[in-house]
Design a protein around this motif. Structure first.
Motif, PDB file in Angstrom:
ATOM      1  N   THR A   5      -4.943  14.305  -8.673  1.00  0.00           N
ATOM      2  CA  THR A   5      -5.784  14.106  -7.496  1.00  0.00           C
ATOM      3  C   THR A   5      -6.020  12.613  -7.312  1.00  0.00           C
ATOM      4  OG1 THR A   5      -7.803  14.319  -8.800  1.00  0.00           O
ATOM      5  CG2 THR A   5      -7.017  16.301  -7.672  1.00  0.00           C
ATOM      6  N   THR A   6      -6.289  12.208  -6.069  1.00  0.00           N
ATOM      7  CA  THR A   6      -6.673  10.833  -5.781  1.00  0.00           C
ATOM      8  C   THR A   6      -7.983  10.847  -5.007  1.00  0.00           C
ATOM      9  OG1 THR A   6      -4.430   9.919  -5.761  1.00  0.00           O
ATOM     10  CG2 THR A   6      -6.095   8.749  -4.481  1.00  0.00           C
ATOM     11  N   TYR A   7      -8.956  10.129  -5.524  1.00  0.00           N
ATOM     12  CA  TYR A   7     -10.234   9.984  -4.834  1.00  0.00           C
ATOM     13  C   TYR A   7     -10.140   8.805  -3.873  1.00  0.00           C
ATOM     14  CZ  TYR A   7     -12.442  13.406  -7.864  1.00  0.00           C
ATOM     15  OH  TYR A   7     -12.769  14.575  -8.494  1.00  0.00           O
ATOM     16  N   LEU A   8     -10.569   9.050  -2.632  1.00  0.00           N
ATOM     17  CA  LEU A   8     -10.507   8.044  -1.586  1.00  0.00           C
ATOM     18  C   LEU A   8     -11.913   7.720  -1.123  1.00  0.00           C
ATOM     19  CD1 LEU A   8      -8.896   6.318   0.474  1.00  0.00           C
ATOM     20  CD2 LEU A   8      -8.853   8.335   1.957  1.00  0.00           C
ATOM     21  N   LEU A   9     -12.332   6.466  -1.310  1.00  0.00           N
ATOM     22  CA  LEU A   9     -13.645   6.040  -0.863  1.00  0.00           C
ATOM     23  C   LEU A   9     -13.669   6.036   0.661  1.00  0.00           C
ATOM     24  CD1 LEU A   9     -16.314   4.985  -2.199  1.00  0.00           C
ATOM     25  CD2 LEU A   9     -15.534   2.700  -1.578  1.00  0.00           C
ATOM     26  N   THR A  10     -14.625   6.754   1.259  1.00  0.00           N
ATOM     27  CA  THR A  10     -14.690   6.868   2.711  1.00  0.00           C
ATOM     28  C   THR A  10     -16.056   6.411   3.219  1.00  0.00           C
ATOM     29  OG1 THR A  10     -15.439   9.171   2.568  1.00  0.00           O
ATOM     30  CG2 THR A  10     -13.054   8.795   2.762  1.00  0.00           C
ATOM     31  N   PRO A  11     -16.124   5.939   4.492  1.00  0.00           N
ATOM     32  CA  PRO A  11     -15.038   5.896   5.476  1.00  0.00           C
ATOM     33  C   PRO A  11     -13.935   4.950   5.023  1.00  0.00           C
ATOM     34  CG  PRO A  11     -16.965   4.690   6.273  1.00  0.00           C
ATOM     35  CD  PRO A  11     -17.400   5.394   5.037  1.00  0.00           C
ATOM     36  N   ALA A  12     -12.709   5.296   5.391  1.00  0.00           N
ATOM     37  CA  ALA A  12     -11.550   4.580   4.864  1.00  0.00           C
ATOM     38  C   ALA A  12     -10.648   4.092   5.981  1.00  0.00           C
ATOM     39  CB  ALA A  12     -10.755   5.487   3.922  1.00  0.00           C
ATOM     40  N   PHE A  13     -10.056   2.942   5.766  1.00  0.00           N
ATOM     41  CA  PHE A  13      -9.027   2.393   6.640  1.00  0.00           C
ATOM     42  C   PHE A  13      -7.928   3.439   6.813  1.00  0.00           C
ATOM     43  CE2 PHE A  13      -5.255  -0.722   6.604  1.00  0.00           C
ATOM     44  CZ  PHE A  13      -5.241  -0.834   7.987  1.00  0.00           C
ATOM     45  N   GLY A  14      -7.519   3.686   8.071  1.00  0.00           N
ATOM     46  CA  GLY A  14      -6.587   4.763   8.362  1.00  0.00           C
ATOM     47  C   GLY A  14      -5.260   4.659   7.651  1.00  0.00           C
ATOM     48  N   ASP A  15      -4.827   3.445   7.319  1.00  0.00           N
ATOM     49  CA  ASP A  15      -3.536   3.286   6.660  1.00  0.00           C
ATOM     50  C   ASP A  15      -3.539   3.871   5.256  1.00  0.00           C
ATOM     51  OD1 ASP A  15      -1.099   2.392   7.692  1.00  0.00           O
ATOM     52  OD2 ASP A  15      -1.077   0.657   6.355  1.00  0.00           O
ATOM     53  N   TYR A  16      -4.719   4.026   4.659  1.00  0.00           N
ATOM     54  CA  TYR A  16      -4.771   4.634   3.333  1.00  0.00           C
ATOM     55  C   TYR A  16      -4.300   6.092   3.397  1.00  0.00           C
ATOM     56  CZ  TYR A  16      -7.747   0.624   2.171  1.00  0.00           C
ATOM     57  OH  TYR A  16      -8.248  -0.629   1.984  1.00  0.00           O
ATOM     58  N   ARG A  17      -4.770   6.806   4.382  1.00  0.00           N
ATOM     59  CA  ARG A  17      -4.347   8.198   4.517  1.00  0.00           C
ATOM     60  C   ARG A  17      -2.860   8.286   4.840  1.00  0.00           C
ATOM     61  NH1 ARG A  17      -9.693   8.605   6.399  1.00  0.00           N
ATOM     62  NH2 ARG A  17     -10.915  10.192   5.303  1.00  0.00           N
ATOM     63  N   ARG A  18      -2.368   7.343   5.632  1.00  0.00           N
ATOM     64  CA  ARG A  18      -0.920   7.326   5.921  1.00  0.00           C
ATOM     65  C   ARG A  18      -0.125   7.208   4.631  1.00  0.00           C
ATOM     66  NH1 ARG A  18       2.727   3.871   5.238  1.00  0.00           N
ATOM     67  NH2 ARG A  18       1.227   2.210   4.810  1.00  0.00           N
ATOM     68  N   SER A  19      -0.489   6.237   3.793  1.00  0.00           N
ATOM     69  CA  SER A  19       0.287   5.996   2.572  1.00  0.00           C
ATOM     70  C   SER A  19       0.183   7.167   1.602  1.00  0.00           C
ATOM     71  CB  SER A  19      -0.179   4.704   1.892  1.00  0.00           C
ATOM     72  OG  SER A  19      -1.491   4.838   1.375  1.00  0.00           O
ATOM     73  N   LEU A  60       0.828  -1.197   0.000  1.00  0.00           N
ATOM     74  CA  LEU A  60       0.000   0.000   0.000  1.00  0.00           C
ATOM     75  C   LEU A  60       0.872   1.260   0.000  1.00  0.00           C
ATOM     76  CD1 LEU A  60      -2.786   1.345   0.234  1.00  0.00           C
ATOM     77  CD2 LEU A  60      -2.615   1.059   2.708  1.00  0.00           C
ATOM     78  N   THR A  61       1.980   1.212   0.700  1.00  0.00           N
ATOM     79  CA  THR A  61       2.903   2.347   0.698  1.00  0.00           C
ATOM     80  C   THR A  61       3.439   2.594  -0.702  1.00  0.00           C
ATOM     81  OG1 THR A  61       3.527   1.925   2.991  1.00  0.00           O
ATOM     82  CG2 THR A  61       5.042   3.260   1.670  1.00  0.00           C
ATOM     83  N   LEU A  62       3.801   1.544  -1.412  1.00  0.00           N
ATOM     84  CA  LEU A  62       4.288   1.692  -2.782  1.00  0.00           C
ATOM     85  C   LEU A  62       3.184   2.218  -3.698  1.00  0.00           C
ATOM     86  CD1 LEU A  62       6.322  -1.639  -2.964  1.00  0.00           C
ATOM     87  CD2 LEU A  62       7.225   0.662  -2.621  1.00  0.00           C
ATOM     88  N   ALA A  63       1.958   1.719  -3.490  1.00  0.00           N
ATOM     89  CA  ALA A  63       0.828   2.219  -4.273  1.00  0.00           C
ATOM     90  C   ALA A  63       0.576   3.689  -3.959  1.00  0.00           C
ATOM     91  CB  ALA A  63      -0.415   1.388  -3.977  1.00  0.00           C
ATOM     92  N   GLY A  64       0.811   4.086  -2.706  1.00  0.00           N
ATOM     93  CA  GLY A  64       0.630   5.476  -2.326  1.00  0.00           C
ATOM     94  C   GLY A  64       1.526   6.411  -3.111  1.00  0.00           C
ATOM     95  N   TRP A  65       2.746   5.964  -3.385  1.00  0.00           N
ATOM     96  CA  TRP A  65       3.653   6.782  -4.203  1.00  0.00           C
ATOM     97  C   TRP A  65       3.081   6.972  -5.607  1.00  0.00           C
ATOM     98  CZ3 TRP A  65       7.636  10.012  -4.427  1.00  0.00           C
ATOM     99  CH2 TRP A  65       8.257  10.199  -5.665  1.00  0.00           C
ATOM    100  N   ASP A  66       2.618   5.889  -6.219  1.00  0.00           N
ATOM    101  CA  ASP A  66       2.051   6.002  -7.559  1.00  0.00           C
ATOM    102  C   ASP A  66       0.805   6.882  -7.574  1.00  0.00           C
ATOM    103  OD1 ASP A  66       3.961   4.578  -8.861  1.00  0.00           O
ATOM    104  OD2 ASP A  66       2.759   2.791  -9.249  1.00  0.00           O
ATOM    105  N   LEU A  67      -0.036   6.725  -6.562  1.00  0.00           N
ATOM    106  CA  LEU A  67      -1.245   7.550  -6.498  1.00  0.00           C
ATOM    107  C   LEU A  67      -0.900   9.029  -6.305  1.00  0.00           C
ATOM    108  CD1 LEU A  67      -3.455   5.193  -4.326  1.00  0.00           C
ATOM    109  CD2 LEU A  67      -3.971   5.917  -6.671  1.00  0.00           C
ATOM    110  N   ALA A  68       0.166   9.290  -5.562  1.00  0.00           N
ATOM    111  CA  ALA A  68       0.564  10.677  -5.315  1.00  0.00           C
ATOM    112  C   ALA A  68       1.070  11.371  -6.579  1.00  0.00           C
ATOM    113  CB  ALA A  68       1.633  10.734  -4.229  1.00  0.00           C
ATOM    114  N   GLN A  69       1.419  10.608  -7.592  1.00  0.00           N
ATOM    115  CA  GLN A  69       1.861  11.207  -8.852  1.00  0.00           C
ATOM    116  C   GLN A  69       0.684  11.700  -9.684  1.00  0.00           C
ATOM    117  OE1 GLN A  69       5.201  11.532  -8.653  1.00  0.00           O
ATOM    118  NE2 GLN A  69       4.711  10.378  -6.787  1.00  0.00           N
ATOM    119  N   GLN A  70      -0.529  11.282  -9.292  1.00  0.00           N
ATOM    120  CA  GLN A  70      -1.717  11.749  -9.993  1.00  0.00           C
ATOM    121  C   GLN A  70      -2.067  13.165  -9.521  1.00  0.00           C
ATOM    122  OE1 GLN A  70      -3.021   9.773 -12.393  1.00  0.00           O
ATOM    123  NE2 GLN A  70      -1.412   8.298 -11.853  1.00  0.00           N
TER     124      GLN A  70
END
Length: 361
Positions: free
Chosen positions: A106-120, A94-104
């Motif tokens: 914007t990233t849409y996050l389905l909520t309520p969301a597992f807290g680790d998603y926001r961390r990554s 998920l951390t590695l995916a977070g890097w790829d998502l951060a290159q976009q």
């Protein structure tokens, strides 16, 4: 004993040290409903694999994890092994995916969301737009989202914490729309194969799709840490260059290879879960002030008219039972809790405790 005052309220389930400090007992005495782990594991196949491979501790793991990846490719046939990347739990991936998502953009996050998603996502300063589920008549549903949206999308299925299972047909249009879609299927294994709505088979068609899977929850090995990602080989090769050379230890790799073939354990889990889930739903529904939501995974989300922190403390102090508050799911707040589905005897212990405590709160 560690004092309760010295420990912050946990953001994840399974923090038995914190719970024991409240209950005034040892962590081993806590009945844990806060972590959604299969109560029947680890399976014997996992323990035997550990024993068999203890001698392998003298050598470094294979950095390519060929045996484990081949075992996973057989499970997800016809995918080849180079479409699969094992990780130190799904959290590492998920951390590695977070890097790829951060290159976009914007990233849409389905909520309520597992807290680790926001961390990554926050680790790489992703620009996040929350996309909240709507709750109507006891059902959580996708809200409308215009087809002009681009960028990244991060969601999980079955959804944590609501337990909602989204059909493949509901998600697939977003694969055409977004530049990158990451789907966390950490709890998908708890559904029988014919009931699963996995997008793994869609990965070869969509280069922009990443599916994350976990082996720790279904096989009760969170202490070993083991998960894997399924995505286009080009993406996985890039991830491999970013991370440590040996993220998965030799015992975890051996256990993963073994449990994937443990069909008896898998069948036992599926048989247990359907009955135990019904037991817990039927037992919670008539209790005053509670409303459990139907779910497809091995946990239930429950609305509580009574503030949950008060209920949580009472259960710990009186019965040494830990439930998961939903304070870390900011959209839910203090009137929701999540409980894992455990054995029928343990479920009944929770129901009895709730029956005794709720009238006094």
């Amino acid at each position: 004993m560690v004092s309760a005052q010295s420990l912050a309220r946990p953001g994840h389930g399974g923090n038995l040290t914190w719970a024991a400090s409240i209950a005034g007992c040892s962590p081993s005495e806590i009945l844990d409903f806060s972590a959604s782990i299969n109560p029947w594991g680890p399976p014997q196949s996992a323990l035997e694999a550990i024993q068999t491979h203890l001698g392998d501790l003298r050598a470094y793991p294979d950095p390519q994890y060929r045996v484990l990846r081949n075992a996973l490719s057989q499970i997800h046939s016809p995918l080849e092994a180079d479409w699969i990347l094992p990780g130190n739990g799904a959290a590492e991936l998920l951390t590695l995916a977070g890097w790829d998502l951060a290159q976009q953009e914007t990233t849409y996050l389905l909520t309520p969301a597992f807290g680790d998603y926001r961390r990554s996502l926050s680790a790489f300063r992703a620009r996040v737009i929350e996309w909240p589920l709507s709750e109507q008549q006891g059902q959580w549903s996708f809200p409308a989202l215009g087809l002009d949206k681009r960028g990244g999308l991060l969601l999980n299925n079955p959804h944590n914490p609501t337990g909602r299972l989204f059909e493949q047909e509901m998600i697939e249009p977003y694969l055409e729309q977004f530049d990158l879609v990451v789907v966390d299927e950490a709890f998908m294994d708890f559904l029988r194969p014919q009931q699963q709505q996995s997008l793994v088979a869609r990965v070869p068609k969509y280069k922009n799709l990443v599916v994350l899977r976990s082996l720790t929850k279904f096989y009760s090995i969170p202490g070993l840490r083991l998960g894997y990602a399924i995505a286009h080989p080009d993406r996985l090769h890039r991830w491999q260059q970013w991370r440590d050379p040996w993220p998965v230890n030799v015992l975890a790799a051996a256990v993963g290879t073994a449990v994937l073939q443990d069909h008896a354990f898998q069948q036992h889990t599926w048989d247990w879960l359907s009955h135990a889930r019904s037991q817990l739903v039927n037992g919670l529904t008539p209790l005053p002030g509670l409303r459990p939501y139907p779910g497809a995974a091995n946990f239930l989300l429950v609305y509580s008219r009574q503030p949950v922190p008060e209920l949580q403390m009472a259960l710990l102090k009186r019965d040494r039972i830990l439930i998961r508050d939903c304070l870390s799911f900011g959209e839910l707040g203090q009137h929701y809790f999540r409980v894992a589905i455990r054995t029928e005897a343990e479920n009944q212990r929770l129901l009895d405790a709730m029956t005794n405590i709720l009238p006094s709160l």
